[in-house]
Design an enzyme around this catalytic site. Structure first.
Site, PDB file in Angstrom:
ATOM      1  N   ASP A   1     -10.222  -8.069   9.855  1.00 20.07           N
ATOM      2  CA  ASP A   1      -9.996  -8.952   8.707  1.00 20.07           C
ATOM      3  C   ASP A   1      -8.531  -9.063   8.308  1.00 20.07           C
ATOM      4  OD1 ASP A   1     -10.118  -6.181   7.827  1.00 20.07           O
ATOM      5  OD2 ASP A   1     -10.031  -6.973   5.783  1.00 20.07           O
TER       6      ASP A   1
ATOM      7  N   ASP B   1     -12.858  -1.276   7.422  1.00 20.55           N
ATOM      8  CA  ASP B   1     -12.693  -1.756   6.045  1.00 20.55           C
ATOM      9  C   ASP B   1     -12.559  -3.267   5.984  1.00 20.55           C
ATOM     10  OD1 ASP B   1     -12.632   0.792   4.674  1.00 20.55           O
ATOM     11  OD2 ASP B   1     -10.680   1.136   5.608  1.00 20.55           O
TER      12      ASP B   1
ATOM     13  N   ASP C   1     -12.958  -3.356  13.462  1.00 25.58           N
ATOM     14  CA  ASP C   1     -12.292  -2.721  12.341  1.00 25.58           C
ATOM     15  C   ASP C   1     -13.387  -2.287  11.365  1.00 25.58           C
ATOM     16  OD1 ASP C   1     -10.189  -2.126  10.368  1.00 25.58           O
ATOM     17  OD2 ASP C   1     -10.895  -3.949   9.387  1.00 25.58           O
TER      18      ASP C   1
END
Length: 213
Positions: free
Chosen positions: A164, A14, A12
């Site tokens: 996250d 961000d 991922d």
């Protein structure tokens, strides 16, 4: 370094490789204040991270989606150079993965142009393998991860997705991949643990040990 468990690592963007959380929250707040005069709760905005702008805005203000996205993106372009950095140790980890012959790339809900700019500002040598523009379904659906795996030439190879947010873990599970949840981004650590990822990393050093040892 030992023998790597996974020959393919998909990240991922961000809150995982680039520290963009403050910028994203500020962009959402600016767009909503400018267009609608709305002051959103920062914690609620934080929960939107990992979704596409289209999905986030359409869920609450469907009649204003295009204008909200336009204002969001303009503010993002203006402030990315001063508000985006790599998480410490991430650039070195990416270099070590490449040196070990481990394929790596990103599957992100950002648009491609913004994702490329974000990684360039953060100084991270990581290709934007799949962006929001590339699939009609987005995380937590598996399509972005599976397309990234295919584009990296790693279909059928043991693969892990690193993210996250809860949607990252859910997408990895739906794609038949392992998932490593990192706790330095947008997700709440307790919620990440409850989602039962394959592993949890609280520091980049812990992530390195999982990926390279």
């Amino acid at each position: 370094m030992g023998t790597a468990r996974w020959r393919c690592v998909i990240f991922d963007l961000d809150g995982t490789v680039a520290d963009t959380i403050g910028l994203i929250i500020a962009c959402y707040r600016h767009a909503l204040k400018t267009v609608l005069g709305v002051e959103p709760d920062p914690q609620e905005v934080r929960s939107w991270i990992g979704r596409t702008l289209q999905d986030s805005f359409a869920a609450h203000w469907p009649e204003h989606v295009d204008e909200l996205i336009e204002v969001y993106r303009a503010w993002n372009r203006a402030h990315t150079p001063t508000m985006v950095t790599a998480f410490p140790g991430m650039a070195e980890l990416l270099a070590d993965l490449a040196a070990a012959g481990i394929a790596s790339g990103t599957a992100t809900s950002k648009g491609r142009e913004v994702a490329v700019r974000t990684l360039a500002v953060a100084g991270l040598d990581l290709p934007v393998t799949v962006a929001a523009d590339d699939t009609s379904s987005h995380k937590p659906a598996p399509e972005p991860l599976l397309l990234a795996q295919e584009r990296l030439g790693m279909t059928g190879v043991p693969t892990v997705y690193v993210g996250d947010a809860l949607g990252d873990i859910q997408a990895a599970r739906a794609a038949g991949m392992d998932a490593i949840a990192v706790t330095w981004g947008a997700g709440e650590p307790d919620a990440l643990v409850a989602a039962a990822p394959t592993a949890l990393a609280s520091t980049v050093d812990e992530l390195r040990a999982l990926l390279l040892n």
